[in-house]
Design an enzyme around this catalytic site. Structure first.
Site, PDB file in Angstrom:
ATOM      1  NE  ARG A 228      -2.733  -1.474   3.413  1.00 44.52           N
ATOM      2  CZ  ARG A 228      -3.177  -2.657   3.856  1.00 44.52           C
ATOM      3  NH1 ARG A 228      -4.035  -3.354   3.140  1.00 44.52           N
ATOM      4  NH2 ARG A 228      -2.787  -3.138   5.011  1.00 44.52           N
TER       5      ARG A 228
ATOM      6  CG  PHE B 106     -11.022  -7.301  -6.292  1.00 42.84           C
ATOM      7  CD1 PHE B 106     -12.130  -8.141  -6.360  1.00 42.84           C
ATOM      8  CD2 PHE B 106     -10.202  -7.191  -7.411  1.00 42.84           C
ATOM      9  CE1 PHE B 106     -12.398  -8.870  -7.517  1.00 42.84           C
ATOM     10  CE2 PHE B 106     -10.466  -7.917  -8.569  1.00 42.84           C
ATOM     11  CZ  PHE B 106     -11.562  -8.764  -8.629  1.00 42.84           C
TER      12      PHE B 106
ATOM     13  CG  ASP C 223     -15.298  -4.767  -2.206  1.00 39.94           C
ATOM     14  OD1 ASP C 223     -14.087  -5.008  -1.980  1.00 39.94           O
ATOM     15  OD2 ASP C 223     -16.210  -5.559  -1.891  1.00 39.94           O
ATOM     16  CB  SER C 224     -19.074  -7.355  -5.104  1.00 37.16           C
ATOM     17  OG  SER C 224     -18.279  -8.172  -4.280  1.00 37.16           O
TER      18      SER C 224
ATOM     19  CG  ASP D 136      -5.435  -7.152  -2.979  1.00 39.95           C
ATOM     20  OD1 ASP D 136      -4.992  -8.310  -3.120  1.00 39.95           O
ATOM     21  OD2 ASP D 136      -5.536  -6.603  -1.867  1.00 39.95           O
TER      22      ASP D 136
ATOM     23  CB  CYS E  60      -3.977 -13.666  -1.766  1.00 36.27           C
ATOM     24  SG  CYS E  60      -5.764 -13.684  -1.936  1.00 36.27           S
TER      25      CYS E  60
HETATM   26  N1  SAH Z   1      -7.098  -4.532  -1.312  1.00 37.78           N
HETATM   27  C1  SAH Z   1      -7.768  -4.744  -0.054  1.00 37.78           C
HETATM   28  C2  SAH Z   1      -8.107  -6.216   0.195  1.00 37.78           C
HETATM   29  C3  SAH Z   1      -8.977  -6.864  -0.882  1.00 37.78           C
HETATM   30  S1  SAH Z   1      -9.846  -8.251  -0.293  1.00 37.78           S
HETATM   31  C4  SAH Z   1      -6.912  -4.152   1.068  1.00 37.78           C
HETATM   32  O1  SAH Z   1      -5.736  -3.804   0.855  1.00 37.78           O
HETATM   33  O2  SAH Z   1      -7.422  -4.026   2.193  1.00 37.78           O
HETATM   34  C5  SAH Z   1     -10.888  -8.672  -1.624  1.00 37.78           C
HETATM   35  C6  SAH Z   1     -12.168  -7.844  -1.733  1.00 37.78           C
HETATM   36  O3  SAH Z   1     -12.798  -8.235  -2.958  1.00 37.78           O
HETATM   37  C7  SAH Z   1     -13.234  -8.011  -0.673  1.00 37.78           C
HETATM   38  O4  SAH Z   1     -13.528  -6.759  -0.116  1.00 37.78           O
HETATM   39  C8  SAH Z   1     -14.486  -8.565  -1.405  1.00 37.78           C
HETATM   40  O5  SAH Z   1     -15.699  -7.983  -0.936  1.00 37.78           O
HETATM   41  C9  SAH Z   1     -14.217  -8.135  -2.807  1.00 37.78           C
HETATM   42  N2  SAH Z   1     -14.791  -8.955  -3.890  1.00 37.78           N
HETATM   43  C10 SAH Z   1     -14.816 -10.300  -4.020  1.00 37.78           C
HETATM   44  N3  SAH Z   1     -15.294 -10.670  -5.228  1.00 37.78           N
HETATM   45  C11 SAH Z   1     -15.585  -9.526  -5.900  1.00 37.78           C
HETATM   46  C12 SAH Z   1     -16.079  -9.234  -7.199  1.00 37.78           C
HETATM   47  N4  SAH Z   1     -16.355 -10.218  -8.066  1.00 37.78           N
HETATM   48  N5  SAH Z   1     -16.228  -7.948  -7.550  1.00 37.78           N
HETATM   49  C13 SAH Z   1     -15.935  -6.960  -6.688  1.00 37.78           C
HETATM   50  N6  SAH Z   1     -15.441  -7.165  -5.450  1.00 37.78           N
HETATM   51  C14 SAH Z   1     -15.268  -8.430  -5.050  1.00 37.78           C
END
Ligand code: SAH
Length: 394
Positions: free
Chosen positions: A211, A227, A249-250, A297, A337
């Site tokens: 980050r 995400f 985000d979803s 991510d 991940c």
């Molecule tokens: N980058 C973030 C962590 C990401 S975790 C950080 O640094 O804190 C992954 C995220 O993806 C979650 O919040 C989840 O709600 C979201 N997610 C999962 N599938 C998704 C999709 N198809 N479209 C959008 N968001 C999604």
């Protein structure tokens, strides 16, 4: 012989000792010839070669494909004192300046199935294997005894517990329940961390250094954070002087938390989008939108290598779309991940995505989890988070 473990033995099939001799800490069911004695789940047993040579002491997981997890390579007593020492050693290996840190990182800290994340005075614990469950009291006591810790919350609600025949469990174990959400500070930015309901233990501590790296790439740029969870990369983009940030985000609750985090830091300028990233990227492509920096991510698409093929298609899809959305000279920061997709495969997938998108791109950084998520050399599976920064030709 040390006491305790000696009453139970797990015999390895002839010719299947190799990975143990290389200090890989998992014993798969297919390598087990027989178990002697009558160990209960999580109990300690001696691991023996077909010739009865002692190879390790391990915790028994009768219901899991990973039938035993190694505590140590020599015959020694596994007791509360051993557990406490391992936890102290793990804590001592962390930077004392990080009050929010992963204190215990499973196998790589010699604590299979045990994860402990520290948020100030609170530790959030995950006990994910039969051995971890068996030593629950010793683990909790040792963590509660660490200096500066007043509260311990258990968030053993990860899916992997079911593979061990364990029910999910989410409960305060020590200290009065903290006010939730809690506030944590990372690189000068303040976040609410919902340790009771948030993902994993509440926050993705593993992306801490990445980050910060993003801040250096975004000055005056138009950034897309896919995400975004509670806004970690988006807030750092603003802190790094991004001209505009779009975050997707979803999940509505995590977006609400992300917006609250931006407000808490007096940062504005994010367009928050509740959408499926796969669809949103297609919408941007069809609408002709471009970004200078894109972060991908995603959640774990492949928990194990059995899911690798399907996961590879999903990674390819979003990376291909992202390459198409980058403006000339733009940068893609992309992660996996998934334990089931190793660094080599991930790089191949990203290379295939660039090829199909018709761009020339170079890798300008190989990224990993932060240093409080160490990787034991004999356990490459520990390197679950891998990332690349790819810059496309101007
Ligand atoms: N980058 C973030 C962590 C990401 S975790 C950080 O640094 O804190 C992954 C995220 O993806 C979650 O919040 C989840 O709600 C979201 N997610 C999962 N599938 C998704 C999709 N198809 N479209 C959008 N968001 C999604």
């Amino acid at each position: 012989m040390a006491g305790g473990a000696g009453i139970h033995s797990l015999f390895i099939k002839p010719g299947r000792e190799k990975s143990l001799k290389r200090r890989h800490p998992w014993i798969f069911s297919g390598a087990v010839a027989r178990v002697e004695g009558n160990p209960s789940p999580g109990e300690t047993l001696l691991v023996r070669s077909s010739g009865a040579e002692i190879l390790a002491v391990a915790a028994y997981s009768p219901y899991s494909q990973i039938r035993a997890r190694v505590w140590d390579w020599q015959d020694r007593e596994i007791d509360a004192e051993f557990i406490a020492q391992r936890i102290k050693n793990a804590a001592a290996a962390r930077r004392t300046t990080d009050v929010c840190t992963r204190l215990v990182h499973g196998e790589s800290d010699g604590m299979p199935g045990i994860v402990a994340d520290r948020y100030g005075e609170t530790v959030v614990l995950q006990l994910l294997s039969a051995g971890a469950e068996y030593w629950r009291e010793a683990i909790v006591s040792a963590i509660a005894d660490l200096p500066g810790i007043t509260r311990v919350m258990e968030r053993s609600d990860a899916d992997v517990r079911a593979l061990e025949g364990l029910r999910p469990r989410s409960v305060w174990l020590r200290g009065a329940p903290a006010e939730t959400p809690q506030i944590v500070t990372e690189h000068g930015l303040r976040y609410t961390v919902d340790i009771e309901q948030g993902h994993k233990t509440g926050f993705y501590l593993d992306q801490r250094e990445n980050r910060l790296l993003l801040r250096k790439l975004v000055s005056a740029k138009n950034v897309l954070d896919c995400f975004c969870y509670t806004g970690g990369f988006s807030l750092n983009a603003l802190a790094g002087g991004a001209a505009a940030v779009t975050a997707i985000d979803s999940s509505a609750p995590v977006l609400a938390a992300a917006q609250a985090n931006a407000a808490r830091n007096n940062l504005c300028g994010v367009e928050w989008m509740e959408a499926d990233v796969f669809q949103a990227l297609r919408g941007f492509r069809d609408g002709g939108r471009r970004f200078d920096v894109i972060v991908l991510d995603p959640p774990k698409f492949a928990p194990t290598s059995a899911h690798a093929e399907k996961a590879a298609r999903a990674y390819k899809d979003i990376n291909l779309l992202a390459f198409k959305l980058l403006s000339p000279g733009g940068a893609l920061m992309t992660y996996s991940c998934s334990g089931g997709v190793n660094a080599e495969l991930f790089q191949k997938i990203v290379a295939g995505a660039a090829l199909d998108a018709g761009v020339d791109a170079v890798i300008s950084a190989w990224l990993h989890a932060a240093a409080d998520h160490p990787v034991m050399l004999s356990f490459p599976e520990g390197e679950y988070l891998k990332g690349l920064v790819c810059r496309v030709r101007a």
